[in-house]
Design an enzyme around this catalytic site. Structure first.
Site, mmCIF file in Angstrom:
data_model
loop_
_atom_site.group_PDB
_atom_site.id
_atom_site.type_symbol
_atom_site.label_atom_id
_atom_site.label_comp_id
_atom_site.label_asym_id
_atom_site.label_seq_id
_atom_site.Cartn_x
_atom_site.Cartn_y
_atom_site.Cartn_z
ATOM 1 N N ASN A 161 0.985 6.896 7.194
ATOM 2 C CA ASN A 161 -0.238 6.137 6.984
ATOM 3 C C ASN A 161 0.074 4.839 6.238
ATOM 4 O O ASN A 161 0.615 4.880 5.127
ATOM 5 C CB ASN A 161 -1.226 6.951 6.142
ATOM 6 C CG ASN A 161 -2.503 6.167 5.842
ATOM 7 O OD1 ASN A 161 -3.358 6.040 6.709
ATOM 8 N ND2 ASN A 161 -2.630 5.620 4.642
ATOM 9 N N GLU A 162 -0.265 3.715 6.836
ATOM 10 C CA GLU A 162 -0.202 2.411 6.163
ATOM 11 C C GLU A 162 1.119 2.148 5.430
ATOM 12 O O GLU A 162 1.140 2.042 4.198
ATOM 13 C CB GLU A 162 -1.366 2.257 5.186
ATOM 14 C CG GLU A 162 -2.726 2.325 5.851
ATOM 15 C CD GLU A 162 -3.873 1.973 4.899
ATOM 16 O OE1 GLU A 162 -3.625 1.819 3.688
ATOM 17 O OE2 GLU A 162 -5.008 1.849 5.364
ATOM 18 N N GLU A 358 -9.471 5.264 9.889
ATOM 19 C CA GLU A 358 -10.221 5.128 8.646
ATOM 20 C C GLU A 358 -11.135 3.915 8.741
ATOM 21 O O GLU A 358 -10.715 2.854 9.197
ATOM 22 C CB GLU A 358 -9.298 4.880 7.429
ATOM 23 C CG GLU A 358 -8.478 6.061 7.001
ATOM 24 C CD GLU A 358 -7.530 5.724 5.840
ATOM 25 O OE1 GLU A 358 -7.833 4.784 5.054
ATOM 26 O OE2 GLU A 358 -6.505 6.383 5.729
ATOM 27 N N TRP A 404 -13.797 7.248 6.577
ATOM 28 C CA TRP A 404 -13.165 7.450 5.275
ATOM 29 C C TRP A 404 -14.259 7.424 4.233
ATOM 30 O O TRP A 404 -14.894 6.404 4.100
ATOM 31 C CB TRP A 404 -12.127 6.353 4.976
ATOM 32 C CG TRP A 404 -11.436 6.645 3.681
ATOM 33 C CD1 TRP A 404 -11.786 6.206 2.426
ATOM 34 C CD2 TRP A 404 -10.297 7.506 3.502
ATOM 35 N NE1 TRP A 404 -10.935 6.734 1.492
ATOM 36 C CE2 TRP A 404 -10.028 7.533 2.118
ATOM 37 C CE3 TRP A 404 -9.508 8.259 4.367
ATOM 38 C CZ2 TRP A 404 -8.974 8.294 1.580
ATOM 39 C CZ3 TRP A 404 -8.470 9.004 3.838
ATOM 40 C CH2 TRP A 404 -8.204 9.011 2.457
ATOM 41 N N TRP A 412 -6.541 5.963 -5.762
ATOM 42 C CA TRP A 412 -5.287 5.314 -6.135
ATOM 43 C C TRP A 412 -5.392 4.547 -7.459
ATOM 44 O O TRP A 412 -5.848 5.127 -8.436
ATOM 45 C CB TRP A 412 -4.805 4.427 -4.969
ATOM 46 C CG TRP A 412 -4.742 5.206 -3.674
ATOM 47 C CD1 TRP A 412 -5.514 5.008 -2.562
ATOM 48 C CD2 TRP A 412 -3.902 6.345 -3.359
ATOM 49 N NE1 TRP A 412 -5.195 5.932 -1.585
ATOM 50 C CE2 TRP A 412 -4.210 6.758 -2.038
ATOM 51 C CE3 TRP A 412 -2.905 7.036 -4.050
ATOM 52 C CZ2 TRP A 412 -3.565 7.840 -1.418
ATOM 53 C CZ3 TRP A 412 -2.269 8.110 -3.425
ATOM 54 C CH2 TRP A 412 -2.599 8.488 -2.141
HETATM 55 C C1 GBH Z 1 -6.779 2.956 2.697
HETATM 56 O O1 GBH Z 1 -6.038 1.881 2.280
HETATM 57 C C2 GBH Z 1 -6.016 4.187 2.361
HETATM 58 O O2 GBH Z 1 -5.378 4.724 3.508
HETATM 59 C C3 GBH Z 1 -6.847 5.255 1.685
HETATM 60 O O3 GBH Z 1 -6.012 6.205 1.118
HETATM 61 C C4 GBH Z 1 -7.739 4.607 0.658
HETATM 62 O O4 GBH Z 1 -8.457 5.549 -0.092
HETATM 63 C C5 GBH Z 1 -8.705 3.710 1.382
HETATM 64 O O5 GBH Z 1 -8.037 2.795 2.182
HETATM 65 C C6 GBH Z 1 -9.631 2.937 0.460
HETATM 66 O O6 GBH Z 1 -8.927 2.058 -0.354
HETATM 67 O O7 GBH Z 1 -3.135 -5.766 0.006
HETATM 68 O O8 GBH Z 1 -3.681 -6.815 -2.051
HETATM 69 O O9 GBH Z 1 -3.863 -8.083 0.012
HETATM 70 C C7 GBH Z 1 -6.651 0.613 2.423
HETATM 71 C C8 GBH Z 1 -5.645 -0.394 2.008
HETATM 72 C C9 GBH Z 1 -6.724 -2.131 0.833
HETATM 73 C C10 GBH Z 1 -4.831 -2.534 2.222
HETATM 74 C C11 GBH Z 1 -6.968 -3.590 0.746
HETATM 75 C C12 GBH Z 1 -5.050 -3.965 2.109
HETATM 76 C C13 GBH Z 1 -5.996 -5.720 0.836
HETATM 77 C C14 GBH Z 1 -5.658 -6.305 -0.478
HETATM 78 N N1 GBH Z 1 -6.060 -1.771 2.050
HETATM 79 N N2 GBH Z 1 -5.731 -4.298 0.879
HETATM 80 S S1 GBH Z 1 -3.967 -6.786 -0.625
#
Ligand code: GBH
Length: 464
Positions: A161-162, A358, A404, A412
């Site tokens: 995941n990601e 998600e 989600w 986190w």
């Molecule tokens: C998901 O990540 C996760 O898979 C999940 O576990 C989590 O609970 C959910 O989202 C909510 O957060 O990278 O600093 O430029 C989402 C991840 C968050 C990645 C925002 C990109 C952008 C800001 N994303 N992020 S940055």
């Protein structure tokens, strides 16, 4: 406004965010246990020690899924439960997922399994974690072990995941475990995560997995001004957010422009060995797409100035404040970007089917008389499910949508301060309350259709 027949509907969670019971039945520590134990890393110094106590309450949680009529459930296995030191099998760890899957199937819920949602065994981090190429091979062993144990009942498999977050937030800007701030190391970690995906996908196939996928996060990039410098800034953001992991997975390698953008923080080349790009480019059955919000980019006046955006390779770039309605996380709500993304992916990925793995939003929920009237979340889901429908109507090959998240959980670095659940969790009493948004989503799922007038859900009287 109906979706295609057989459209996959469900909810998603991740092991460290919900399970708790971090030392039960021989589970070993993961990098998130270690990271969260360090003061100042997580808001409120929260940890996943209890989280939603899902490890003990999984039967009740599955009952909620059943009552809501959710056909699919995406969860992740904790590597350090199954292999406490990253290598040695702990049968009691596997037994938990046996119980979970058996119960899901008894309640007619189809499990979708993700092998890695960021909780690396600490023992492997002690050997360099994702900076260490060997971890990709350990991941393949882990994938094979889990498939051998659970593959008779799970058809749909996701490797990772990601990887974006695991690499760039974990090793680059220090917001996530293991908390390193070394952009060069983040690039190497990114490559090893992709290599782990490739080896893991091969191991899953060899073991007879029905469907193999990876889940990536995407953020379409918007730019205010249509001139060359702004377009170039947007391109850099776009390549980092949306192409870094996708293009190698699709068999196109790393975009050369991206490697150039990144040259001042480090180089990937030494980490890429002969044959790596072939291993990474395993055939997949579908791509998991996580979408939350767009990114607004702009160039800095001084192209040599450091970016305010905490990601590698963005020198001379800046992120603009989000616009319009925001979530409590401060993320922009822009369903049009979701439609655009799904259409772009359909074109870019040459016929690879997409599943939204998600999508969701955090809001500050209030419990009133034992109910949670989360009208903002209802609206978010209405608009974003409408956006998926628009994309499908315009030809996007989207096969499913997973909200989600099932439960409010350990968010986190934000600890328990951001609530994404369809079901509210009181983290003192562990009491669950089904929110209005859950009932709204249940109605969407039952009807296999998007709400007629997305956005017309200020009042939730029509929520069953
Ligand atoms: C998901 O990540 C996760 O898979 C999940 O576990 C989590 O609970 C959910 O989202 C909510 O957060 O990278 O600093 O430029 C989402 C991840 C968050 C990645 C925002 C990109 C952008 C800001 N994303 N992020 S940055």
């Amino acid at each position: 406004m109906t979706f295609p027949h057989g459209f996959i509907w469900g909810t998603a969670t991740a092991s460290y965010q919900i399970e708790g019971a971090t030392t039960a039945d021989g589970r070993g520590p993961s990098i998130w246990d270690t990271f969260a134990a360090q003061p100042g890393k997580i808001l409120g110094d929260a940890t996943g020690e209890r989280a939603c106590e899902h490890f003990h309450r999984y039967r009740d949680d599955i009952e909620l899924l059943h009552e809501l009529g959710m056909p699919y459930y995406r969860f992740s296995t904790a590597w350090s439960r199954i292999m406490p030191d990253g290598r040695t099998i702990e049968p009691r760890g596997i037994a938990f997922y046996d119980r979970l899957i058996d119960r899901l199937l008894e309640r007619d819920i189809t499990p979708m399994l993700t092998l890695y949602h960021w909780d690396l065994p600490q023992a492997l981090e002690d050997e360099g974690g994702w900076r260490n190429r060997d971890v990709a091979a350990y991941f393949a062993d882990y994938a094979q072990t889990v498939h051998k144990a659970l593959g008779d009942r799970v058809r749909q498999w996701t490797t990772i995941n990601e990887p974006f977050c695991a690499a760039f937030l974990g090793y680059g800007n220090g917001q996530h475990a293991p908390g390193l701030k070394d952009e060069g190391a983040a690039l190497v970690a990114a490559h090893h995560l992709l290599l782990a995906h490739g080896h893991g996908a091969q191991a899953l196939r060899a073991s007879g997995a029905d469907e193999v996928s990876i889940v990536l996060n995407f953020s379409p990039v918007l730019t205010e001004v249509d001139d060359e410098v702004h377009r170039e800034a947007a391109r850099k953001f776009d390549f980092l957010h949306n192409r870094f992991f996708l293009d190698p997975v699709l068999g196109r390698g790393y975009p050369p422009e991206l490697l150039e953008d990144l040259a001042h923080v480090g180089t990937l080349e030494p980490a890429i060995e002969d044959g790596d790009l072939e291993i990474i480019a395993q055939p997949l059955d579908w791509l998991g797409v996580n979408y939350y919000a767009p990114t607004r980019s702009t160039p800095l006046a001084d192209p040599a100035a450091d970016s305010n955006c905490p990601l590698p390779g963005l020198r001379g770039m800046d992120v603009m404040p989000p616009q319009g309605e925001l979530t409590s996380f401060g993320w922009e709500q822009r369903p049009e970007s979701f439609t655009d993304l799904l259409l772009w992916l359909t074109e870019h990925c040459d016929g690879l089917p997409l599943i939204v793995a998600e999508n969701g939003a955090a809001f500050a929920d209030v419990v009133e008389d034992g109910r949670v009237h989360d009208a903002e979340r209802v609206r978010y889901f209405a608009k974003h499910i409408g956006a998926v429908h628009n994309a499908v109507a315009r030809g996007a090959d989207v096969r499913g949508y997973l909200a989600w998240s099932l439960l409010d959980n350990f968010e986190w670095a934000m600890g328990y301060t951001q609530r994404f659940g369809l079901v509210h969790v009181d983290f003192e009493t562990q009491q669950r309350i089904v929110k209005d948004s859950a009932r709204f989503f249940a109605a969407v799922v039952a009807g296999n259709s998007a709400p007629e007038r997305a956005g017309a859900h200020d009042a939730v009287d029509d929520v069953p």
